[in-house]
Scaffold this active site. Structure first.
Site, mmCIF file in Angstrom:
data_model
loop_
_atom_site.group_PDB
_atom_site.id
_atom_site.type_symbol
_atom_site.label_atom_id
_atom_site.label_comp_id
_atom_site.label_asym_id
_atom_site.label_seq_id
_atom_site.Cartn_x
_atom_site.Cartn_y
_atom_site.Cartn_z
ATOM 1 N N ASP A 259 0.863 -1.185 0.000
ATOM 2 C CA ASP A 259 0.000 0.000 0.000
ATOM 3 C C ASP A 259 0.903 1.240 0.000
ATOM 4 O O ASP A 259 2.129 1.166 0.138
ATOM 5 C CB ASP A 259 -0.973 -0.030 1.180
ATOM 6 C CG ASP A 259 -2.228 0.800 0.870
ATOM 7 O OD1 ASP A 259 -2.174 1.651 -0.046
ATOM 8 O OD2 ASP A 259 -3.258 0.615 1.541
HETATM 9 C C1 NOJ Z 1 -4.147 3.767 -0.022
HETATM 10 C C2 NOJ Z 1 -5.302 2.855 0.117
HETATM 11 O O1 NOJ Z 1 -5.249 2.170 1.359
HETATM 12 C C3 NOJ Z 1 -5.419 1.818 -0.995
HETATM 13 O O2 NOJ Z 1 -6.650 1.166 -0.857
HETATM 14 C C4 NOJ Z 1 -5.264 2.464 -2.344
HETATM 15 O O3 NOJ Z 1 -5.370 1.479 -3.347
HETATM 16 C C5 NOJ Z 1 -3.920 3.172 -2.406
HETATM 17 N N1 NOJ Z 1 -3.874 4.195 -1.370
HETATM 18 C C6 NOJ Z 1 -3.657 3.798 -3.768
HETATM 19 O O4 NOJ Z 1 -4.465 4.881 -3.984
#
Ligand code: NOJ
Length: 715
Positions: A259
């Site tokens: 993430d």
């Molecule tokens: C953080 C989020 O937790 C995740 O779900 C997302 O795909 C990413 N950012 C990218 O935007």
């Protein structure tokens, strides 16, 4: 392809270029976290980025992909990733809403449409589906997934993967899916986003892992570990789960993508002292791609020279990334599916599906004296409240490439559907702030109306990432406003938009009807009008339990029995200030017909282990309107070596019934689906009695029940 193309590339790559393939940078805008990236062009040219997120659209994609395939030394195409969670240009209902349709074919169709739109915008990979079972609506991300139940999650996840990925990823209208957030993220302590999680291995295996297993079995190309830690081990560094479970037990062969900034955050988690250690921990645990933290780029060379990782470990991840590029057909067609600059997006083509999905996501929670559907004669209607004409909010939490100007608001939808009615609108109050001029104009409008539509709830950014709440009430001054409107005594229908259930029992006591609309997307207003006018029967059912009070949270139908179940006795498992039951059970949702359940039949009563049990029930629509019914099939094993939940969902079935119609609904339950992990966590079907329970929701008082018996050691 050829392992040979990948081998040839690997043999030519410098260490920096190898690490570059493991580096994902954000370009364009940066959404969810510290803004680390700027212009990624230089990094792409130098081979320091193998994938990007948040770049889409014909001209940007063409420009950046050209840099990769013409100006970088090895000419390796980029993977472009984007959060296509509930739509791309066409915005479909938020996942929590769409789950309410209880229809895998619909779930798949909206993912297919989203993939087509995203792929035409140059997106090759989406960060979806989100399969975090969540039983705590304080957690803002409850809106991003399909609710509280692992069985629903598994079906939802598999349908989404099929929809995004189609038959094969070399079809340029598909996108690779990334199932997230692996694993347990929805169990964040106290519902606070990014907080710690802790759970037994049994809960992990029974509740949180099965959705991921289903997505992987459906062929999901990528997995994203959660930001959170599980019992002290951050998921981004969780080797036992990322490697032993994911790759060995579940057989996952794709790419693990961290993430946003999560690799560097291993330092803040308190398991690494610097970026080199963080990078080594993540890579060795099984994280192939570092999204936006720079820890791989800056830390891996150091980690290599300190002996914390091996070149072979780095190359294993590089190989997986290149294999995904190959599966996507990017080496042969780097502009894969990209539309021409002038070609229109597919919005017009997908609007009918968006309208259907929105119609089927709304849940009619109450409808006193059948006030809905709205009478056919011309009426004076007052729409009041901050969400009546709110195009941006209709798009919900992950609106992709959606544009507010494309959202049909509730006001617009109703005015188009009922040109014979005089429909006035006044906000009366903001979602979270006072309205200039106060509520008087709205109250005036409502006082003079034959019917009031009160459009209240949360703004779209009050749920989703980093949007946890301690209360489940109406934000701002809306409760006072709603009370004032309801005190006028006019027939009032509440249209409640929110990313979570709102614990407002008083509202249900006073309003004539309440329709939960979550965030319905581009076609919100048309869908609402279809339902309010009776052109379509409401059919959505709650994919999570609706509490009376935040104090009941976590509340879910799959709880285990207490030794002292709640009763009139004092020393029983209950509260002294509220019932233990929810305001609305999982599965609750009204339609305009009135459906009665009778004569449950379960055959055979002593099934063999390789049998499928046939469960059928008679449904009769005793109302004057058509009914769209969802029948739920639960099981319970009343006695077993490890106490089983009071209810476990094993199936559901949707049926349409005309007024006066009777029909039998038939569900099939393979005996193998009764398996559960025993005391040693090995799964098997224990012998003994199993209750088979069928009905319109998880409210036990409304379930019909039969018992089947599985013989000891039977074949
Ligand atoms: C953080 C989020 O937790 C995740 O779900 C997302 O795909 C990413 N950012 C990218 O935007």
């Amino acid at each position: 392809m050829s392992g040979s193309r990948i081998d040839a590339l690997l043999s030519e790559m410098t260490l920096a270029e190898k690490i570059g393939q493991l580096n994902m940078l954000a370009a364009g805008f940066s959404v969810t976290g510290p803004i680390i990236g700027g212009d990624a062009t230089g990094a792409v040219r130098e081979g320091r980025a193998g994938s990007l997120l948040n770049v889409f659209g014909p001209s940007s994609v063409r420009d950046i992909q050209r840099v990769a395939i013409e100006e970088s030394r090895l000419k390796i195409p980029l993977i472009l990733g984007f959060d296509v969670v509930h739509g791309h240009r066409t915005v479909f209902p938020v996942p929590l809403g769409e789950a309410a349709a209880f229809d895998p074919a619909l779930w798949e169709a909206t993912a297919r449409a989203s993939a087509r739109e995203a792929a035409a915008d140059g997106v090759a990979l989406t960060f979806a589906p989100m399969l975090d079972v969540s039983r705590d609506p304080r957690w803002g991300r409850v809106v991003e997934g399909p609710g509280e139940d692992p069985f629903v999650h598994a079906l939802f996840g598999a349908a989404k993967v099929r929809g995004f990925q189609g038959d094969a990823l070399d079809d340029p209208s598909t996108v690779a899916a990334t199932v997230k957030h692996f694993v347990g993220y929805g169990a964040a302590a106290a519902g606070r986003d990014y907080a710690s999680t802790d759970m037994s291995e049994r809960t992990l295996r029974e509740t949180y892992l099965p959705p991921f297993q289903a997505a992987i079995a459906a062929g999901c190309a990528a997995v994203m570990p959660a930001f959170s830690d599980l019992s002290g081990v951050p998921m981004t560094a969780n080797g036992p789960l990322l490697t032993s479970w994911l790759r060995r037990e579940a057989g996952f062969e794709g790419v693990v993508i961290s993430d946003y900034n999560a690799v560097a955050e291993l330092v803040a988690h308190g398991v690494a002292t610097d970026l080199a250690e963080a990078a080594a921990l993540a890579l060795r645990a099984g994280v192939d791609v570092d999204m936006m933290s720079g820890a791989y780029e800056r830390g891996l060379p150091d980690a290599l020279s300190r002996g914390l990782v091996t070149l072979a470990e780095i190359e294993t991840s590089v190989r997986r990334v290149l294999q995904l590029k190959e599966r996507l057909g990017l080496f042969d067609d780097p502009m894969r599916g990209l539309r021409d600059q002038g070609a229109a997006p597919l919005l017009a083509e997908h609007r009918p599906l968006a309208r259907e999905a929105a119609r089927r996501s709304a849940v009619l929670l109450s409808n006193r004296n059948d006030i809905l559907p709205i009478a056919a004669n011309p009426l004076r209607i007052a729409m009041v409240g901050p969400l009546g004409d709110a195009p941006t909010d209709m798009m919900g939490s992950w609106s992709g490439a959606g544009e507010a100007r494309d959202s049909v608001t509730f006001l617009r939808g109703l005015r188009e559907a009922r040109p014979d009615c005089d429909i006035g609108y006044a906000r009366g109050v903001g979602v979270d702030e006072a309205e200039e001029g106060g509520p008087d104009a709205a109250l005036e409008l409502a006082r003079a109306a034959d019917l009031v539509i009160l459009a209240i709830g949360e703004a779209r950014d009050m749920s989703g990432e980093a949007a946890s709440r301690t209360g489940l009430d109406l934000p701002g001054d809306q409760a006072n406003f709603a009370r004032a409107v309801l005190a006028l005594g006019r027939p009032t229908v509440v249209v409640l938009s929110s990313g979570r259930p709102l614990a407002v029992p008083w509202l249900f006591e006073r309003a004539d009807a309440v329709l939960a609309t979550w965030f319905l997307g581009s076609e919100a207003g048309h869908a609402l009008a279809d339902l309010l006018t009776g052109r379509a029967a409401p059919s959505g059912r709650l994919p999570l339990t609706w509490p009376r009070s935040v104090g009941q949270v976590p509340i879910f139908f799959g709880e285990r029995p207490s030794g002292r179940p709640a009763s009139d006795g004092h020393y029983t498992s209950k509260y002294i200030d509220l019932p233990t039951t929810p305001l609305f059970a999982f599965g609750h949702g009204l339609t305009y017909g009135h459906v009665r359940y009778a004569s449950l039949s379960v055959e055979p009563s002593r099934p063999r282990r390789d049998d499928a049990i046939s469960v059928s029930v008679e449904l009769a629509n005793e109302g004057v309107h058509a009914a769209e019914e969802t029948v739920f099939l639960f099981v319970r094993k009343p006695v077993s070596r490890v106490a089983r939940p009071l209810l476990e969902l094993k199936g559901f079935l949707r049926m349409g019934l005309e007024p006066g119609e009777r029909a039998r609904g038939v569900l099939t339950l393979p005996v193998s689906a009764l398996a559960f992990p025993g005391p040693d966590l090995t799964s098997s079907v224990e012998p003994g009695d199993y209750e088979i329970l069928v009905g319109p929701s998880a409210d036990r008082t409304r379930l019909l029940r039969q018992v089947v018996h599985i013989e000891e050691g039977g074949a």
